[in-house]
Structures are given as C-alpha cells and as structure tokens.
Design an enzyme around this catalytic site. Sequence first.
Site, PDB file in Angstrom:
ATOM      1  N   GLU A 114       9.831   0.041   6.292  1.00 31.88           N
ATOM      2  CA  GLU A 114       8.676  -0.834   6.429  1.00 31.88           C
ATOM      3  C   GLU A 114       8.867  -2.127   5.643  1.00 31.88           C
ATOM      4  OE1 GLU A 114       5.294   2.597   7.051  1.00 31.88           O
ATOM      5  OE2 GLU A 114       6.043   2.254   5.056  1.00 31.88           O
ATOM      6  N   CYS A 129       7.456  -8.543   1.466  1.00 32.97           N
ATOM      7  CA  CYS A 129       7.956  -7.445   0.650  1.00 32.97           C
ATOM      8  C   CYS A 129       9.014  -6.730   1.489  1.00 32.97           C
ATOM      9  CB  CYS A 129       6.768  -6.537   0.329  1.00 32.97           C
ATOM     10  SG  CYS A 129       7.180  -5.125  -0.658  1.00 32.97           S
ATOM     11  N   CYS A 136      14.064   6.943  -1.292  1.00 30.34           N
ATOM     12  CA  CYS A 136      14.497   6.533  -2.625  1.00 30.34           C
ATOM     13  C   CYS A 136      14.820   7.776  -3.444  1.00 30.34           C
ATOM     14  CB  CYS A 136      13.388   5.740  -3.318  1.00 30.34           C
ATOM     15  SG  CYS A 136      13.869   5.149  -4.959  1.00 30.34           S
ATOM     16  N   CYS A 140       9.867   8.673  -8.439  1.00 30.87           N
ATOM     17  CA  CYS A 140       8.750   8.521  -9.384  1.00 30.87           C
ATOM     18  C   CYS A 140       7.568   9.346  -8.850  1.00 30.87           C
ATOM     19  CB  CYS A 140       8.352   7.055  -9.497  1.00 30.87           C
ATOM     20  SG  CYS A 140       9.725   5.996 -10.015  1.00 30.87           S
ATOM     21  N   CYS A 143       4.838   7.731  -6.333  1.00 31.08           N
ATOM     22  CA  CYS A 143       5.269   6.831  -5.260  1.00 31.08           C
ATOM     23  C   CYS A 143       5.552   7.578  -3.953  1.00 31.08           C
ATOM     24  CB  CYS A 143       6.534   6.095  -5.702  1.00 31.08           C
ATOM     25  SG  CYS A 143       7.271   5.089  -4.412  1.00 31.08           S
ATOM     26  N   GLY A 183      12.652   1.877  -1.563  1.00 28.80           N
ATOM     27  CA  GLY A 183      13.971   1.981  -2.171  1.00 28.80           C
ATOM     28  C   GLY A 183      14.077   1.307  -3.518  1.00 28.80           C
ATOM     29  N   GLU A 184      15.148   1.655  -4.217  1.00 25.08           N
ATOM     30  CA  GLU A 184      15.447   1.046  -5.517  1.00 25.08           C
ATOM     31  C   GLU A 184      16.543   0.000  -5.271  1.00 25.08           C
ATOM     32  OE1 GLU A 184      14.559   0.756  -8.824  1.00 25.08           O
ATOM     33  OE2 GLU A 184      16.306  -0.549  -8.691  1.00 25.08           O
ATOM     34  N   SER A 213      12.445  -6.025  -8.012  1.00 23.78           N
ATOM     35  CA  SER A 213      11.762  -5.061  -8.880  1.00 23.78           C
ATOM     36  C   SER A 213      12.646  -3.828  -9.041  1.00 23.78           C
ATOM     37  CB  SER A 213      10.417  -4.659  -8.252  1.00 23.78           C
ATOM     38  OG  SER A 213       9.799  -3.654  -9.028  1.00 23.78           O
ATOM     39  N   SER A 236       9.776  -2.019 -13.712  1.00 25.64           N
ATOM     40  CA  SER A 236       8.706  -1.027 -13.688  1.00 25.64           C
ATOM     41  C   SER A 236       8.788  -0.195 -14.958  1.00 25.64           C
ATOM     42  CB  SER A 236       8.868  -0.126 -12.451  1.00 25.64           C
ATOM     43  OG  SER A 236       8.798  -0.895 -11.292  1.00 25.64           O
ATOM     44  N   LEU A 237       8.051  -0.613 -15.955  1.00 23.15           N
ATOM     45  CA  LEU A 237       8.116   0.082 -17.249  1.00 23.15           C
ATOM     46  C   LEU A 237       7.156   1.276 -17.242  1.00 23.15           C
ATOM     47  CD1 LEU A 237       9.617  -0.211 -19.953  1.00 23.15           C
ATOM     48  CD2 LEU A 237       7.654  -1.489 -20.801  1.00 23.15           C
ATOM     49  N   HIS A 238       5.897   1.001 -16.967  1.00 19.71           N
ATOM     50  CA  HIS A 238       4.891   2.027 -16.683  1.00 19.71           C
ATOM     51  C   HIS A 238       4.482   2.932 -17.838  1.00 19.71           C
ATOM     52  CE1 HIS A 238       5.204   0.531 -12.723  1.00 19.71           C
ATOM     53  NE2 HIS A 238       5.993   1.414 -12.179  1.00 19.71           N
ATOM     54  N   ASN A 312      -2.357   3.002  -6.514  1.00 18.81           N
ATOM     55  CA  ASN A 312      -2.810   3.077  -5.124  1.00 18.81           C
ATOM     56  C   ASN A 312      -2.637   4.506  -4.642  1.00 18.81           C
ATOM     57  OD1 ASN A 312      -3.317   0.234  -4.710  1.00 18.81           O
ATOM     58  ND2 ASN A 312      -1.099  -0.018  -4.828  1.00 18.81           N
ATOM     59  N   CYS A 356       1.578  -1.389  -2.818  1.00 17.72           N
ATOM     60  CA  CYS A 356       2.661  -0.867  -3.642  1.00 17.72           C
ATOM     61  C   CYS A 356       2.664   0.642  -3.682  1.00 17.72           C
ATOM     62  CB  CYS A 356       2.511  -1.354  -5.075  1.00 17.72           C
ATOM     63  SG  CYS A 356       3.108  -2.989  -5.291  1.00 17.72           S
TER      64      CYS A 356
HETATM   65  N1  SAH Z   1      11.896   0.654  -6.575  1.00 19.67           N
HETATM   66  C1  SAH Z   1      11.434  -0.508  -7.189  1.00 19.67           C
HETATM   67  C2  SAH Z   1      10.629  -1.414  -6.286  1.00 19.67           C
HETATM   68  C3  SAH Z   1       9.655  -0.794  -5.305  1.00 19.67           C
HETATM   69  S1  SAH Z   1       8.119  -0.248  -5.838  1.00 19.67           S
HETATM   70  C4  SAH Z   1      10.625  -0.176  -8.451  1.00 19.67           C
HETATM   71  O1  SAH Z   1      10.267   0.969  -8.608  1.00 19.67           O
HETATM   72  O2  SAH Z   1      10.411  -1.074  -9.254  1.00 19.67           O
HETATM   73  C5  SAH Z   1       7.205  -1.697  -6.377  1.00 19.67           C
HETATM   74  C6  SAH Z   1       6.219  -1.371  -7.506  1.00 19.67           C
HETATM   75  O3  SAH Z   1       5.174  -0.497  -7.049  1.00 19.67           O
HETATM   76  C7  SAH Z   1       6.877  -0.659  -8.680  1.00 19.67           C
HETATM   77  O4  SAH Z   1       6.425  -1.189  -9.911  1.00 19.67           O
HETATM   78  C8  SAH Z   1       6.369   0.747  -8.497  1.00 19.67           C
HETATM   79  O5  SAH Z   1       6.420   1.507  -9.676  1.00 19.67           O
HETATM   80  C9  SAH Z   1       4.969   0.526  -8.014  1.00 19.67           C
HETATM   81  N2  SAH Z   1       4.348   1.695  -7.381  1.00 19.67           N
HETATM   82  C10 SAH Z   1       4.947   2.772  -6.823  1.00 19.67           C
HETATM   83  N3  SAH Z   1       4.009   3.640  -6.372  1.00 19.67           N
HETATM   84  C11 SAH Z   1       2.809   3.108  -6.642  1.00 19.67           C
HETATM   85  C12 SAH Z   1       1.467   3.517  -6.386  1.00 19.67           C
HETATM   86  N4  SAH Z   1       1.183   4.648  -5.764  1.00 19.67           N
HETATM   87  N5  SAH Z   1       0.467   2.693  -6.825  1.00 19.67           N
HETATM   88  C13 SAH Z   1       0.738   1.521  -7.434  1.00 19.67           C
HETATM   89  N6  SAH Z   1       1.990   1.076  -7.666  1.00 19.67           N
HETATM   90  C14 SAH Z   1       3.013   1.859  -7.284  1.00 19.67           C
HETATM   91 FE1  SF4 Z   2      11.817   4.525  -5.876  1.00 21.18          FE
HETATM   92 FE2  SF4 Z   2      10.461   2.434  -6.861  1.00 21.18          FE
HETATM   93 FE3  SF4 Z   2       9.192   4.441  -5.596  1.00 21.18          FE
HETATM   94 FE4  SF4 Z   2      10.237   4.854  -8.006  1.00 21.18          FE
HETATM   95  S1  SF4 Z   2       8.562   3.448  -7.487  1.00 21.18           S
HETATM   96  S2  SF4 Z   2      10.415   6.230  -6.220  1.00 21.18           S
HETATM   97  S3  SF4 Z   2      12.075   3.600  -7.883  1.00 21.18           S
HETATM   98  S4  SF4 Z   2      10.648   3.032  -4.681  1.00 21.18           S
END
Ligand code: SAH
Ligand code: SF4
Length: 366
Positions: A114, A129, A136, A140, A143, A183-184, A213, A236-238, A312, A356
């Site tokens: 997508e 985007c 991936c 995480c 995600c 994807g990463e 990212s 993405s520190l989180h 989200n 996201c």
């Molecule tokens: N793989 C990369 C880029 C794609 S995700 C990464 O992880 O950075 C883009 C952003 O959306 C990242 O910061 C990711 O952690 C965040 N993200 C993933 N799932 C999410 C969700 N359910 N709600 C909000 N942000 C989310």
């Molecule tokens: Fe992969 Fe980014 Fe989703 Fe983590 S947040 S599973 S690195 S796409």
Amino acid sequence: MNAVLSPLSDIDTETSAPAVSFTPKEVLLGMSLEALRALVKTMDEPAFRAEQLHQWLYVKCVRSFDEMTNLKKSFRDKLAERFQVGSLVVDQKESSQDGTVKYLFRLPDGKVVESVLMYFEERGSYAMCLSTQVGCAVNCGFCATGKLGFMRNLSVSEIVEQYVYVQADSGKEVRNIVFMGQGEPMLNYDNLMDAIEILNRSAEVGMRHITISTSGVVPRIYDLAAKNMQLTLAVSLHAPDNETREAIMPINRKWPLESLMPALHHYVDTTGKRLTIEYILLAGVNDQPSHAHALGALLQTLKCNVNLIPYNPIGDDYGYKRPSGNVTHRFREVLSGYGKKVTIRVERGVDIAAACGQLANKVQDA
Ligand code: SAH
Ligand code: SF4
C-alpha cells in the site's frame, strides 16, 4: 500486553535480500538517465532518445510506450518487445473523508503493498507515504504491517513506481516523500538508496523533502551518516528505557538504547542534521509523565524534534489503546519543558486504515 513478539532470529538484519524479478520483461521505471543512455546506445538509437525516454518515464509519467508520441514507432516497438514501463497494478483505491487516498498495488508475484497520498492543508502541499517491503520482520507489537511477517523486499522499480504512478493518477504535484509505509526501509537499504537517487535525480523530488523512518537498525544509521545526505532521518524510539522499549519493539533486544543512542549522536555530529524522534503513545504503557521526563532527559543533548503519534487502532486483539487527549497534551507539555520542539501527529485516513501502522493489505494473496 498480549501481543506476540517474534524471536530476534526472525529479523534478517545483516543482509538486504535481493528482490526477485517476476516480470517476463525488464521494467524501465527505476532506470537512471545513465542506464537509459547505455540502453539506447545498445539499441543503435541516437543519444537524445534517452533524454526523451527519461522525460516520459519520470516527468510525464506515462504508462505505455504508445503514449511516448515523440519516439518513432519502430523504436517504441523495439522497446515494447523487451521492456515494460512498470509492473504495478492498482487493485484498490480508497479515499478518506480527509482527502487521503490509499492505493493498494498488486505486484507481479501476486503480493500487495500500500501507498498513501496525503494533502497537508496548512502547507498546501501533497506528500506520499511509500512502502519498501511486503510485510516486515521487525514485528513491533502495535503495528499491523508487523503482524504480516516479512515476505520480501521491494525492488528499486517497485519503490519508484509507487511514486510515479500516484503522481500521474492523482494529477497532483507530490513534492514530499516519507518512507513510512509498509516495511523497515533500512532492512532494504541498497534498494532504498538506489530508489532515493532516482526519485531525487530523475523525478526531481528534493532531498530535503524526503524522510526515512527507521525502527533503529543501528549499522545502517552509521552507513547513512557516512553518506551525509540532506534528507531527514526519523527514528521510532517509542520508549525512554530498554524495558519499556523491548516490551513493544523486539528490535530493542538486538540494538538496545546503549547502542542506538550513540548511533543517533554520531548521525547528528556527522551530518549536522536535526533528527525526528517518533514516539507512539500507548495508553498505560509509555504515556505517563514519568516517561516524558525520562525521554526529556534521554534526548537532552540530542539535536532533534519529537513527533508524538497517538496509537492508531489495528484491532482489539493486541491490547493497546490510544491515550486521551489530556494525557497526550500533558506528555507534550512535560517534554517541551526539556527545550524540545514537540508536535502531535495529525493522522490521515484513519477511516480507511491508511494511518501510521494500519497498513496491512487486507487482500494479501487474495
Ligand atoms: N518501519 C519504519 C517505518 C514505518 S512505520 C518504522 O518503524 O519507523 C511509521 C511510523 O508509524 C513508525 O514510527 C511506527 O512505529 C508507527 N506506527 C506503527 N504502528 C502504529 C500504530 N498502530 N499507531 C501509530 N503509529 C504506529
Ligand atoms: Fe516494521 Fe515499522 Fe511496523 Fe515496526 S512499526 S513492524 S519496523 S513497519
């Protein structure tokens, strides 16, 4: 949290697995001007044909050789015998109430990815985007893409074509690209770098308008620093501590904060660029004032802005919740107290699962 996190062995972090070609013909999109020049030469055509071809591919963004009207018919026929312009087919296109459009692309091997087109009213500009992998491996816990597991890397042309296709289909001038789709990106590093070069040099997207990212693939952060590019790196520190981060991001076991933070400092020192730190807010997990204080302290000496992303929803099964607006604003206030510029991401396309973390190809392998 009841999300199942993959063992680290699932994360192929050392190699960029090559993308397999599934098209019977070679794909032109993704070729640089230099490559087109070499091609035209082998076809005994004058050199200026390469510039013309390049224009059709990346400026006029046509989908077929027949539309390349200033190329003589015999050359178009010769091209069509060996090549195709692109390889993506749009399976679905969904529009959100906020103007966001999600494109579901079917790849030649039947897999889908997508891409999302967004309009930012305050800036009056469009952004896209893009995805870099099918699924991936990083997995995480919050995600939807991670839930798919890793299927394969996208090729250079598959990455570039998402941009070219949407630009042509929408008729909009899309000047900003964020690699925040499926994807990463840093685990498809070589193809990502080649795609960025084409997007910058051929499609003329400014480097300053490109953001990668990453979830924190430390060796590739050093590699990118060495390239000293003008793009923006978002991380993405989180979470501000290993325990919290590891519970939601398995990659933290491979590259914990002791290895990630020095890499980020090195990146800033080498490039002089300000980082974007992304921080998802998960109710009761990482959204308390104590987390904001710890984050402020961790980032104190790092040149960065912070982008808060309220979670989200991706389904009830994963146990995560978005914090209330009050909690989000309190977190922002505490962090701002540490002298950081803190923004809260306005999500696009939540109603069509285009925000996201929500990209999950409901029709994968349909
Ligand atoms: N793989 C990369 C880029 C794609 S995700 C990464 O992880 O950075 C883009 C952003 O959306 C990242 O910061 C990711 O952690 C965040 N993200 C993933 N799932 C999410 C969700 N359910 N709600 C909000 N942000 C989310
Ligand atoms: Fe992969 Fe980014 Fe989703 Fe983590 S947040 S599973 S690195 S796409």
